[in-house]
Design an enzyme around this catalytic site. Structure first.
Site, PDB file in Angstrom:
ATOM      1  CE1 TYR A 262      51.631  25.921  55.291  1.00  0.00           C
ATOM      2  CE2 TYR A 262      52.581  24.266  53.840  1.00  0.00           C
ATOM      3  CZ  TYR A 262      52.236  25.577  54.099  1.00  0.00           C
ATOM      4  OH  TYR A 262      52.494  26.540  53.165  1.00  0.00           O
ATOM      5  CG  PHE A 263      45.379  24.368  53.617  1.00  0.00           C
ATOM      6  CD1 PHE A 263      44.889  23.282  52.910  1.00  0.00           C
ATOM      7  CD2 PHE A 263      45.040  25.642  53.195  1.00  0.00           C
ATOM      8  CE1 PHE A 263      44.081  23.454  51.785  1.00  0.00           C
ATOM      9  CE2 PHE A 263      44.227  25.842  52.088  1.00  0.00           C
ATOM     10  CZ  PHE A 263      43.751  24.738  51.384  1.00  0.00           C
TER      11      PHE A 263
ATOM     12  CE1 TYR B  26      47.808  30.982  50.123  1.00  0.00           C
ATOM     13  CE2 TYR B  26      47.652  29.765  52.183  1.00  0.00           C
ATOM     14  CZ  TYR B  26      47.950  30.927  51.504  1.00  0.00           C
ATOM     15  OH  TYR B  26      48.400  32.021  52.177  1.00  0.00           O
TER      16      TYR B  26
ATOM     17  CD  GLU C 236      55.166  30.471  53.629  1.00  0.00           C
ATOM     18  OE1 GLU C 236      54.664  31.498  53.145  1.00  0.00           O
ATOM     19  OE2 GLU C 236      55.474  29.476  52.942  1.00  0.00           O
TER      20      GLU C 236
END
Length: 193
Positions: free
Chosen positions: A22-23, A25, A100
């Site tokens: 998972y990225f 940011y 999310e």
């Protein structure tokens, strides 16, 4: 603890019981924030998502528990977004989607190739906001991002860019903001000892 990355082209979007990369940011730059709902998250490396731009907004202009715009990304050939590649267990995929607000249509999961600092590209899951209106972020959200960026060694120039982000004046105290402020205060106490 570090996790080795196998940079094969296997899809990370399916929720088929496999661990995934998972990225993060935005607020999930901060390990303690991510681990509230996703305790298996382990740092893999710093990563750079090329061809995307960081922005802040509200889903269809709706308010949220952060009190301002939250991070999203959108394609922009000349820009890059730095973040953290995390390794998560399959069991945390559903909670990450819940965090999310995928079910409510606020963010959509997307698959992106992220460049690691010294180890090539890896396919990662990340999230992109749907139907967002640009909005200043709250001071608390910015502090979480900047703390996470420093905590995990993002490039100094990028941290400087994050520190320059303008914010609104939202400082209301809610159960959510108290929880986040407690995390930040705990981190400050531990780093000053």
């Amino acid at each position: 603890m570090m996790v080795a990355v196998d940079s094969t082209e296997k899809s990370c979007l399916s929720a088929d019981g496999e661990d995934f990369f998972y990225f993060g940011y935005g607020s999930n730059l901060l390990r303690e924030r991510l681990q509230i709902m996703n305790p298996s998250a382990v740092l893999v490396s710093v990563g750079c998502l090329k061809g995307y731009k960081l922005a802040f907004g509200l889903f269809k202009g709706q308010e949220n528990h952060w009190g301002g715009g939250v991070a999203t990304i959108f394609p922009s050939p000349e820009d890059d977004v730095w973040g953290i590649i995390w390794h998560l267990k399959a069991a945390d995929r559903q909670s990450l989607d819940e965090q999310e607000s995928v079910k409510h249509g606020i963010y959509s999961p997307i698959e992106v190739k992220v460049e690691q600092e010294d180890a090539g590209e890896v396919m990662c899951l990340t999230y992109q906001m749907n139907c967002f209106n640009y909005s200043l972020t709250s001071p608390l959200y910015k502090e979480v991002m900047c703390t996470g960026a420093k905590q995990n060694g993002l490039p100094a120039e990028y941290i400087k860019k994050l520190n320059a982000i303008r914010t609104n004046n939202y400082n209301e105290i809610t159960p959510f903001t108290m929880q986040v402020r407690d995390i930040l205060q705990h981190l400050q106490i531990n780093t000053s000892e």
